[in-house]
Design an enzyme around this catalytic site. Structure first.
Site: not given
Length: 553
Positions: A166, A246, A270
């Site tokens: 990420k 996210s 997330s």
């Protein structure tokens, strides 16, 4: 204050947009009055089928591939099709078996994933916008892993496996942007967990797109959007199903077979949200088991990194590769167990005699009800429970006050020293210079951070109340019913797991009548990751619920 709570409900306890026949609401939504639901709908009425921005205005496909294309000239469609039977949808154990049988090298494995990303991910009718950067040195590093492979000493099963991070996780040779233009030149040293991965031989393939600033930025915006990466799309339904956030790019890239596995991060939902929305396995560890040093923060109390994979065994292998004590992380846990702890003996797991709490409200969901029957057939006892009547007061203010102090700390200790922007206010001022390219959906949550005047004493009171409520939410029914674990859907109970600092793992449990993926989520007590993985493994093997997205095979 009421508006803050509405925003929190929208952002952090996002329930899946499924068919009516199998949809239930999250605990936060259940407690809303009709008036509150109406007010919430003014912020979240858009299902974002028509996005303000689809492809990035700040990054092109050519820029992503400029450094790596010259290294891919010897890999073509013929090579890709030859390798597909040995790589596509294969787990890490299978990949290592095929590597041992010389069906491919780690260089070829790496080039296979790179070829797929270039083929599918951007600027074409199937584009997903899930990858934001490629490690320019990954092929060279794969050659070194092939050399290491010839050494007969014991190796961690993660060796040679291409992993996406990420893009809030620092990694050398690539900028760490958190999806924000303000950090486009943030070239920094490896985060602690990246050092852990490299020490065990993993390959850092590149960076995955994310909801900008880990979805704590714009408020009224779609999950999966960042100014740098553009709009991430769900491979099970492009522009139809939400990606979750996210860690959107991490979930999507794993589902689409763009990597062996990926790293996400979670403050509240997330990892669980994008994992379940993209029919993958996502684990949010106990806070402190996995280091947060070198990761762009929201909350030093709640943040954690964690693995997203296509199956439970791979999740255990990736967790095993990243956990470990980091003395620079204030919440880091000294774990006594050695490497191999999480994946060894996983195939011997059993559910016989295990007792799980199932909230009665969730039994309306047909997929959840079916998943419970699978667990029962494996020997588990399912206890229907009423949920504790507890809330999460001032959750958003906790995040406001922590990000206000934690972002400057990251910029000071882990960011590129040439970046002059240090605070949330600095970033907001930067974005205003070219708002169409930096903040097309606005920056309302950043505005809330700056305006929040809570002091240190007030923050501590919030943290104490939330931690107490989170613990009671799970501990009371567990103690009263002698439960081993708690069963949820997707990220429906992510907020309570977050403040309790308890681990949670979601595993695919099927698809609604319109094709939306859903996950069965196991929640346990502190440091029960091994148990969660064992329970999820047994369920996964019995249910075989996951199906790969159709158009990417």
């Amino acid at each position: 204050m009421r508006n803050y709570l509405f925003l929190f409900a929208f952002i952090f306890i996002v329930s899946c947009k499924n068919s009516k026949s199998s949809d239930v609401r999250s605990p936060i939504e259940e407690s809303e009055t009709k008036e509150e639901s109406s007010d919430l709908s003014t912020i979240s009425t858009k299902y974002f089928r028509e996005f303000k921005v689809l492809d990035s205005k700040n990054l092109t496909k050519e820029e992503i591939w400029e450094a790596i294309n010259p290294q891919m000239t010897d890999f073509n469609e013929t090579n890709y099709n030859r390798l597909k039977p040995f790589i596509l949808e294969k787990d890490i154990t299978e990949l290592q078996i095929y590597r041992t049988a010389n069906k491919f090298t780690y260089v070829e494995l790496t080039k296979f994933y790179l070829y797929r990303i270039r083929k599918f991910d951007r600027e074409n009718p199937l584009s997903l916008n899930s990858v934001i950067a490629i490690n320019p040195n990954v092929i060279k590093e794969a050659k070194l892993r092939d050399r290491d492979f010839l050494n007969k000493r014991m190796k961690h099963p993660i060796i040679g496996m291409p992993i996406l991070l990420k893009d809030n996780v620092n990694a050398a040779d690539m900028a760490t942007t958190a999806g924000a233009v303000a950090l486009k030149d943030n070239f920094a040293e490896d985060a602690f967990i990246v050092k852990q991965l490299k020490s065990k031989g993993a390959l850092i393939l590149g960076k995955a797109n994310l909801s900008e600033w880990a979805y704590f930025f714009c408020g009224d915006c779609p999950s999966g959007y960042s100014a740098i990466g553009g709009q991430t799309l769900n491979p099970y339904g492009r522009r139809v199903f939400d990606t979750g956030g996210s860690s959107s790019g991490s979930g999507v890239s794993v589902a689409a077979n763009f990597c062996a596995a990926a790293i996400g991060s979670e403050t509240s939902g997330s990892i669980l949200s994008p994992a379940s929305q993209n029919s993958t396995v996502g684990l949010k560890p106990t806070i402190g088991l996995v280091s947060r040093s070198g990761i762009v923060p929201i909350s030093s109390t709640l943040d954690t990194a964690g693995p997203i994979t296509r199956n439970v065994m791979d999740n255990a292998i990736l967790l095993d590769a990243i956990f470990g004590e980091d003395k620079s992380d204030s919440k880091s846990i000294y774990a006594l167990w050695e490497s191999g702890f999480y994946y060894k003996n996983l195939k011997e797991a059993s559910l016989k005699g295990k007792r799980f709490g199932a909230p009665k409200r969730l039994l309306e969901d047909t997929l959840y009800a079916s998943a419970l029957e699978v667990l029962k057939l494996q020997g588990a006892d399912i206890v229907e429970i009423e949920e504790e009547e507890l809330g999460l007061p001032n959750f958003l203010r906790l995040l406001n006050l922590e990000m206000k102090k934690d972002l400057p700390a990251y910029m000071e200790n882990y960011a590129n020293e040439t970046i002059s922007l240090r605070t949330v206010s600095d970033v907001m001022a930067f974005n205003l210079k070219d708002s169409l390219k930096t903040m097309p959906y606005g920056q309302s949550l950043f505005k809330g951070i700056v305006e929040d005047q809570g002091d240190v004493e007030y923050l501590e009171r919030i943290k104490d109340t939330l931690k107490s409520n989170g613990l009671q939410y799970f501990d009371n029914p567990m103690k009263a019913n002698n439960l081993d674990g708690f069963l949820s859907i997707n990220n429906y109970h992510a907020g309570f797991a977050a403040v309790a600092e308890y681990p949670a793992l979601t595993v695919p449990m099927g698809y609604t009548s319109v094709g939306t993926p859903k996950g069965l989520t196991f929640i346990g007590k502190r440091l029960q990751e091994k148990q969660l993985l064992a329970w999820a493994y047994v369920y996964e093997q019995a249910s075989k619920a996951r199906v790969a997205p159709k158009n990417y095979n």
